[in-house]
Motif scaffolding. Structure first.
Motif, short mmCIF file in Angstrom:
data_model
loop_
_atom_site.label_atom_id
_atom_site.label_comp_id
_atom_site.label_asym_id
_atom_site.label_seq_id
_atom_site.Cartn_x
_atom_site.Cartn_y
_atom_site.Cartn_z
N ALA A 97 0.79 -1.17 -0.14
CA ALA A 97 -0.07 0.16 -0.02
C ALA A 97 0.82 1.29 0.07
CB ALA A 97 -0.96 -0.08 1.32
N GLU A 98 2.18 1.20 0.61
CA GLU A 98 2.98 2.33 0.47
C GLU A 98 3.31 3.02 -1.01
OE1 GLU A 98 6.38 1.83 3.03
OE2 GLU A 98 4.98 2.12 5.07
N GLY A 99 3.44 1.80 -1.69
CA GLY A 99 3.80 2.39 -3.27
C GLY A 99 2.31 2.86 -3.70
N ALA A 100 1.37 2.35 -3.63
CA ALA A 100 -0.01 2.91 -4.05
C ALA A 100 -0.28 4.15 -3.61
CB ALA A 100 -0.95 1.86 -3.93
N ALA A 101 0.21 4.35 -2.20
CA ALA A 101 -0.18 5.80 -1.55
C ALA A 101 0.71 6.69 -2.31
CB ALA A 101 0.11 5.88 0.05
N ALA A 102 2.21 6.49 -2.66
CA ALA A 102 2.83 7.54 -3.28
C ALA A 102 2.34 7.62 -4.53
CB ALA A 102 4.13 6.95 -3.34
N ARG A 103 1.86 7.00 -5.39
CA ARG A 103 1.35 7.05 -6.72
C ARG A 103 0.12 7.93 -6.61
NH1 ARG A 103 3.02 1.51 -7.24
NH2 ARG A 103 0.98 0.88 -6.78
N VAL A 104 -0.71 7.68 -5.65
CA VAL A 104 -2.19 8.45 -5.68
C VAL A 104 -1.75 9.95 -5.13
CG1 VAL A 104 -4.15 8.94 -4.25
CG2 VAL A 104 -3.58 6.35 -5.16
N ARG A 105 -0.67 9.81 -4.07
CA ARG A 105 -0.28 11.34 -3.89
C ARG A 105 0.24 12.00 -4.99
NH1 ARG A 105 2.07 8.70 0.85
NH2 ARG A 105 0.84 8.92 2.52
N ALA A 106 1.00 11.46 -5.91
CA ALA A 106 1.48 12.14 -7.14
C ALA A 106 0.42 12.64 -8.06
CB ALA A 106 2.46 11.23 -7.88
#
Length: 717
Positions: free
Chosen positions: A364-373
């Motif tokens: 989920a941390e990688g997904a969170a980074a993509r959504v923040r971008a």
């Protein structure tokens, strides 16, 4: 003894009332009984009584009694009795209120993926040194931490336990292997691979307990069907197999029809040339022309259209329209393949990021980074921001969660699930009034949702502990009413109990409603991937010809036009096969044949005009007919043995033959493409679940079609 007697006498004297009315005098109160003089009288002015042990004379003086009475040095002023005889009630003692225990604030500990992986490393280290107690403690910590962060699945860790269980199984430790698999399933209940592995272990441990293994396989298949991450790739593979089977069926039907009628097409093609041209020359030229699409590499569809156009004039109506329908579907296959890819793609889409954030696992941390971008670029949608804020609130990032919840609220207002989750974050930040307001709004937005009512009940219950007694009852009534409403909406909440008061974790104290898959699955529509697949399938079908929906639609229209053109075969005087010997029935070659004649000129003379044909000629013709029919049956049976259903198409049963051919091709494609076209992160269904059904389907279809073809040929005989 004398001293005791004197003391008793003195006491009796002191107790004698001075006046008679004093017998009914009430006991003096604090106001009535005071000391005269200074507020703090000198202790030396008081004479201790005999009953006071602290003022007794020394032991050496106690042997000589003192005959003198001890005067009372205290002066007592007694107020006169009131005129009214009503007694005065004593003042009640002051009420001592015990201090209420301090209320522990709602806790939202920050947990990262590194913390989860640290526990995994701790477990590995314990297993490497055979420290069973430490390993079990690490397992329990993993399960506890998973519950505290509301992570539905921790797939990488579960797969680690599955691999370790396989090592244990090979070593002969089936009990230990099953224990590890149980932990793997507990960490990731939605991971089909872990459930499939446990079902296989059940079979190894107790082969006779079939129900237990079948139940686990059923749960694994249900889990796979419910999870979009595994269901959509399975649908992609299934759709690809179906499209491949359709293409194979179209090729088989058109090829069989062409092989059956090519001799009649070449016969009519010979009439185009002068008489000096022999039949083998015209036939060879015709075959070369038919091979031009393959030589030029224009694709599969033009080649099939040409073969169908050549044979359309010489086949029956049912055969013609079955082939046309297959070719129309084949022409539209690029569009179907593109739609399949667009609506079943999942990996790499925003929907996968929402999926990972909602599950809260290790990815989920990688997904969170993509959504923040995407949020920074202002391209993130409501579902993405809501899932990001929910993930942050579960991991203790409450300030970030509040900001993302506000951003999501700006995109869509009044969503009950988002309001409830937002209220949880505010309660973790200490904003109780804001949380109550959002819970109230959520309960009004969706009255059927139990979570906001339950959360309100928990807030009222905690707030009641800080209120005085006169306000405690109404607040507890509100809490009880809210919880009862939630339990009436969701019966499972009856068995739910809040966490301990000394450690009220945010994720365990409150309910966070799950967002259904249908709310964010629209984010998985990938038009770019669909266009890429359309182009690939289009190049396979049309080669270097113009691509796009216009070109693919044109091929489908051409297939329908060829079928319509075949309806005018009688107008074009197309030859047909003789039902006896198989020779061409051509009106150009034999002017005496009628328009609807089903036999060639020789068969007409032999079988219709027996008296005019010598017996030897009739015998030779009969042998020729028998050889032709025997050869036709052998070829038809061989085609049926090569492709199920092809023999039925060759004997004039196109609909049944096409269905058999499709099922046969589907089974073959499933065996060939058993690895699948789309890979899942942690493995899909085991191969035996693909190969066994496909092999069984192929076996039974193959045998049944051959048996039916044999019966049909015997019936004709």
């Amino acid at each position: 003894m004398l001293r005791s007697f004197l003391g008793l006498c003195c006491s009796f004297v002191l107790l004698v009332p001075a006046r008679a009315p004093a017998l009914t005098q009430d006991a003096p109160t604090r106001i009535q009984e005071t000391y005269l003089g200074d507020p703090e009288p000198d202790p030396s002015s008081f004479q201790a009584s005999d009953d006071d042990p602290e003022t007794d004379p020394p032991a050496e003086e106690a042997d000589e009694p003192d005959p003198r009475p001890r005067p009372d040095t205290r002066r007592r002023v007694i107020a006169p009795p009131p005129k009214a005889a009503a007694p005065v009630a004593p003042e009640p003692p002051p009420v001592v209120v015990a201090p209420r225990p301090a209320l522990t604030p709602v806790l939202a500990p920050k947990v990262t993926d590194a913390d989860l992986l640290a526990l995994w490393e701790k477990w590995k280290a314990a297993r490497s040194r055979n420290d069973t107690a430490s390993a079990e403690a690490a397992q329990k910590e993993l399960l506890t931490l998973r519950e505290e962060v509301l992570a539905s699945d921790l797939e990488p860790l579960s797969m680690g336990f599955v691999r370790e269980a396989e090592v244990r199984r090979r070593a002969g430790d089936l009990t230990g292997a099953l224990a590890l698999l149980d932990v793997g399933v507990s960490l990731s209940p939605g991971l089909p691979a872990a459930r499939f592995a446990r079902a296989e272990m059940y079979v190894v441990e107790d082969p006779l307990n079939v129900s237990r293994a079948l139940g686990e396989w059923k749960d694994a298949l249900v889990t796979l069907a419910k999870d979009a991450r595994y269901r959509r790739p399975a649908l992609t593979d299934l759709g690809a197999v179906a499209l491949a089977a359709w293409a194979a069926t179209a090729v088989a039907v058109v090829a069989v029809l062409f092989l059956r009628r090519i001799r009649y097409a070449l016969h009519d093609f010979h009439h185009v040339f002068p008489r000096a041209v022999t039949r083998w020359q015209s036939g060879l030229l015709g075959l070369l022309l038919l091979a031009l699409p393959a030589v030029l590499g224009v694709g599969l569809m033009p080649q099939l259209l040409l073969l169908f156009a050549v044979s359309a004039l010489y086949v029956g109506r049912a055969e013609r329209w079955v082939a046309a329908a297959l070719l129309v579907g084949l022409g539209l296959m690029p569009l179907a393949a593109g739609a399949l890819a667009r609506f079943t793609v999942f990996a790499g889409t925003p929907a996968e990021d929402v999926y990972l954030l909602e599950r809260g696992g290790l990815s989920a941390e990688g997904a969170a980074a993509r959504v923040r971008a995407r949020a920074g670029a202002r391209t993130a949608r409501f579902q993405e921001l809501g899932a990001l804020a929910f993930y942050e609130s579960r991991r203790g990032l409450l300030e970030e969660a509040r900001a993302d919840f506000k951003a999501a609220s700006a995109l869509r207002e009044g969503d009950a699930r988002m309001l409830t989750r937002f209220g949880n974050a505010l309660l973790g930040l200490g904003d109780v009034d804001g949380a109550v307001l959002l819970y109230t709004q959520a309960s009004k937005a969706d009255p059927s949702m139990a979570a906001p009512h339950y959360n309100l009940g928990q807030v009222y219950r905690r707030r009641a502990r800080l209120l005085p007694d006169d306000q405690l009852g109404p607040e507890l009534d509100r809490s009880t009413s809210a919880v009862a409403t939630a339990q009436s909406l969701d019966g499972s909440l009856i068995a739910r109990s809040p966490p301990p008061e000394d450690r009220p974790l945010l994720n365990l104290l409150l309910l966070s409603p799950q967002v259904p898959e249908r709310d964010w699955m629209a984010l998985a529509d990938d038009a770019q991937e669909g266009a890429r697949v359309e182009a690939q399938v289009g190049r396979w079908l049309l080669g270097g010809m113009p691509q796009g929906p216009v070109g693919w639609g044109l091929t489908a229209v051409l297939a329908a036009l060829v079928a319509l053109w075949g309806e005018a075969a009688w107008r074009m005087k197309a030859s047909r096969g003789c039902e006896r010997c198989g020779h061409a029935v051509c009106q150009r070659c034999d002017k005496d044949l009628g328009v609807g004649s089903a036999m060639c000129g020789q068969c007409v003379h032999v079988y219709a005009r027996k008296s005019q044909v010598p017996k030897e000629f009739r015998s030779r013709k009969q042998l020729e007919v028998e050889r032709h029919q025997a050869w036709t049956k052998r070829v038809t049976y061989a085609l049926g043995g090569l492709v199920s259903g092809a023999g039925h198409v060759g004997t004039g049963l196109p609909v049944r033959g096409a269905l058999y051919a499709f099922v046969f091709s589907f089974a073959v494609a499933a065996l060939v493409l058993h690895r699948g076209l789309v890979r899942t992160p942690y493995g899909d269904a085991p191969l035996y679940l693909k190969l066994v059904p496909a092999g069984a389907m192929l076996f039974f279809v193959y045998l049944l079609t051959l048996r039916g073809l044999r019966r049909h040929q015997r019936g004709e005989a």
